[in-house]
Scaffold this active site. Structure first.
Site, PDB file in Angstrom:
ATOM      1  N   SER A  45      40.139  53.497 -14.171  1.00 29.03           N
ATOM      2  CA  SER A  45      39.241  53.886 -14.852  1.00 29.03           C
ATOM      3  C   SER A  45      38.745  55.387 -14.914  1.00 29.03           C
ATOM      4  CB  SER A  45      37.633  53.512 -14.217  1.00 29.03           C
ATOM      5  OG  SER A  45      37.327  53.667 -13.554  1.00 29.03           O
ATOM      6  N   GLU A  46      39.502  55.723 -13.946  1.00 33.17           N
ATOM      7  CA  GLU A  46      39.446  57.582 -13.291  1.00 33.17           C
ATOM      8  C   GLU A  46      40.735  57.894 -12.568  1.00 33.17           C
ATOM      9  OE1 GLU A  46      36.226  58.536 -15.382  1.00 33.17           O
ATOM     10  OE2 GLU A  46      36.603  56.959 -14.196  1.00 33.17           O
ATOM     11  N   THR A  47      40.532  59.143 -13.030  1.00 32.90           N
ATOM     12  CA  THR A  47      42.285  59.532 -11.966  1.00 32.90           C
ATOM     13  C   THR A  47      41.094  61.223 -11.962  1.00 32.90           C
ATOM     14  OG1 THR A  47      44.005  58.738 -12.908  1.00 32.90           O
ATOM     15  CG2 THR A  47      44.539  60.688 -11.875  1.00 32.90           C
TER      16      THR A  47
END
Length: 288
Positions: A45-47
Site C-alpha cells: 500500500s505504501e513505499t
C-alpha cells in the site's frame, strides 16, 4: 545501482500482521520517475523514501530527513504506517542515536520518538464536519448495504469520509462486512471523497475489552482497496472519537484481515500522538 530496502509490518509486534510498508534509504538523489516505479514494483500500500536534506547528513547521527510516500499508483500527502516503518528502520537498523527524528514531508514536519517497545508519531489532527446523506447516498449503499448508519462526517483536509455504524452493532459485524471497494469509484459522484472510513464504538462489556473504537479503511481512489492499519485515518478518527467519548487517551483497533492496534493521545498543541509497535520482516537491496 543498489538501494537498501526493508519491509516493516507496522502497528503490530507479530510478523505478517499489521500493515506492511517498504522503506528505501536514499544515499543520493533518485531520479523522479524511479520513486513510482519502485513503489509499483513493491506493490505494497505504501513505499517510503527517506532522503538526506544536506549532503553531509548521516542516517545514524542526523535528526532530520526528507520523507515521501508512494502507493503503487501515485504519491500521497500523508501515510502514518509508512512513517512508523521509516522511523523503525532509522532507530533499529541504522541505530540512529537521536531521541526524536523529524521528517520533512508534504504534510509538514512529522516527528517520531521511541517509547519503550512502541514508536510514537506526532501527526496533524484533522477535524470532521457533518455530511449530508443525499450527496453520497449511493456511496454509502455501496459501502455498507442495509446496515444502519449512526453518523456521517467529512474531513475536507484529508478528503476522507467517516461513516459511523450504529452502536447496536458488535465488532464482528464490522469484521464480517463484505466490502467491494471498487464499487465506490462509480458510486462517488461528488469528486471530494478519496478515502472511506467505517467506524464503530467499542463495547466496554464485550469480549474485546479495552478498545475505544474500531475501524476499517478503504482507498480505491489511490489504488488501495482496503488498507490493513491506517495512521492517517486515525488522525481523523482521533478527533471524532475524542469529541464523542470525551477522552484524550484512547486505544483503537483496525479490523482488517491482518489487524492492528494504535495507542492514541491528543496533545495540548492540537496535534495527536499515535503509537504502534513494529516487526521488521525483510532486509535487502534493490538492484537496477
Amino acid at each position: 545501482m543498489q538501494i537498501p530496502i526493508f519491509t516493516v509490518d507496522a502497528f503490530t509486534n507479530q510478523p505478517f500482521s499489521g500493515n506492511p510498508a517498504a522503506v528505501c534509504i536514499l544515499e543520493n538523489d533518485l531520479e523522479e520517475d524511479l520513486h513510482q516505479k519502485i513503489a509499483t514494483e513493491m506493490n505494497l500500500s505504501e513505499t517510503a523514501f527517506i532522503r538526506k536534506l544536506h549532503p553531509g547528513d548521516d542516517f545514524t547521527k542526523s535528526s532530520c530527513f526528507g520523507l515521501r510516500w508512494f502507493t503503487p499508483a501515485n504519491e500521497v500527502p500523508l501515510c502514518g504506517h509508512a512513517t512508523l516503518a521509516a522511523a523503525a528502520v532509522l532507530f533499529h537498523i541504522q541505530k540512529n542515536t537521536n531521541a526524536v527524528i523529524t521528517f520533512v514531508t508534504l504534510s509538514g514536519e512529522l516527528k517520531a520518538r521511541q517509547a519503550g517497545d512502541h514508536i510514537v508519531l506526532d501527526l496533524p489532527l484533522y477535524s470532521t464536519y457533518p455530511q449530508a446523506l443525499q450527496e453520497i447516498e449511493e456511496l454509502i449503499k455501496a459501502a455498507v448495504g442495509d446496515l444502519v448508519v449512526q453518523d456521517l462526517r467529512y474531513s475536507p483536509d484529508t478528503k476522507k469520509l467517516l461513516v459511523r455504524l450504529s452502536d447496536s452493532y458488535e465488532r464482528s459485524v464490522l469484521e464480517k462486512l463484505q466490502v467491494s471497494a471498487q464499487r465506490f469509484l462509480p458510486a462517488e459522484k461528488t469528486g471530494k471523497v478519496k478515502g472511506l472510513i467505517l467506524t464503530l464504538k467499542g463495547n466496554p462489556s464485550g469480549k474485546h475489552k479495552g478498545h475505544d473504537f474500531y475501524s476499517r479503511y478503504f482507498a480505491p481512489w489511490y489504488g488501495v482497496l482496503e488498507d490493513p492499519v491506517t495512521g492517517s485515518a486515525h488522525a481523523v478518527l482521533s478527533s471524532y472519537w475524542s469529541e464523542q467519548l470525551g477522552k484524550k487517551e484512547m486505544l483503537a483497533f483496525q479490523c482488517s484481515r491482518r489487524g492492528g492496534e494504535l495507542k492514541i493521545s491528543l496533545r495540548a498543541d492540537g496535534r495527536v500522538d499515535i503509537a504502534g509497535q513494529i516487526s521488521i520482516v525483510l532486509k535487502g537491496n534493490l538492484t537496477f
